[in-house]
Design a protein around this motif. Structure first.
Motif, PDB file in Angstrom:
ATOM      1  N   GLN A  26       4.163   4.419  -2.413  1.00  0.00           N
ATOM      2  CA  GLN A  26       5.429   4.878  -1.835  1.00  0.00           C
ATOM      3  C   GLN A  26       5.240   5.575  -0.485  1.00  0.00           C
ATOM      4  O   GLN A  26       6.043   5.409   0.433  1.00  0.00           O
ATOM      5  CB  GLN A  26       6.157   5.809  -2.808  1.00  0.00           C
ATOM      6  N   LYS A  27       4.171   6.353  -0.360  1.00  0.00           N
ATOM      7  CA  LYS A  27       3.905   7.043   0.900  1.00  0.00           C
ATOM      8  C   LYS A  27       3.644   6.042   2.017  1.00  0.00           C
ATOM      9  O   LYS A  27       4.133   6.197   3.135  1.00  0.00           O
ATOM     10  CB  LYS A  27       2.723   8.000   0.740  1.00  0.00           C
ATOM     11  N   GLN A  28       2.871   4.998   1.730  1.00  0.00           N
ATOM     12  CA  GLN A  28       2.581   3.969   2.724  1.00  0.00           C
ATOM     13  C   GLN A  28       3.850   3.201   3.102  1.00  0.00           C
ATOM     14  O   GLN A  28       4.061   2.879   4.265  1.00  0.00           O
ATOM     15  CB  GLN A  28       1.526   3.002   2.197  1.00  0.00           C
ATOM     16  N   ASN A  31       6.152   5.106   5.477  1.00  0.00           N
ATOM     17  CA  ASN A  31       5.644   5.263   6.840  1.00  0.00           C
ATOM     18  C   ASN A  31       5.798   3.935   7.581  1.00  0.00           C
ATOM     19  O   ASN A  31       4.926   3.076   7.537  1.00  0.00           O
ATOM     20  CB  ASN A  31       4.181   5.698   6.833  1.00  0.00           C
TER      21      ASN A  31
END
Length: 60
Positions: A26-28, A31
């Motif tokens: 999810q973080k990738q 971004n």
């Protein structure tokens, strides 16, 4: 993935069409950067670029 276009259209695309995005966390995924004047999307953490024109061709 759901992409809202400036002309008001919304495109829904399965992430499995893009293996690098499908395997990203999810973080990738969160971004991302818009390319140019919104011609595409770039995810630097997974080195993926997708053009809006390509999304429109695939979504027919």
């Amino acid at each position: 993935m759901v992409v809202s276009l400036i002309d008001g259209r919304t495109i829904a695309i399965p992430l499995v069409w893009f293996p690098r995005l499908a395997s990203a966390n999810q973080k990738q995924l969160a971004n991302y950067e818009l390319l140019g004047d919104g011609e595409g999307i770039h995810w630097p953490d997974v080195d993926e670029d997708i053009s809006v024109a390509g999304l429109l061709r695939e979504n027919r």
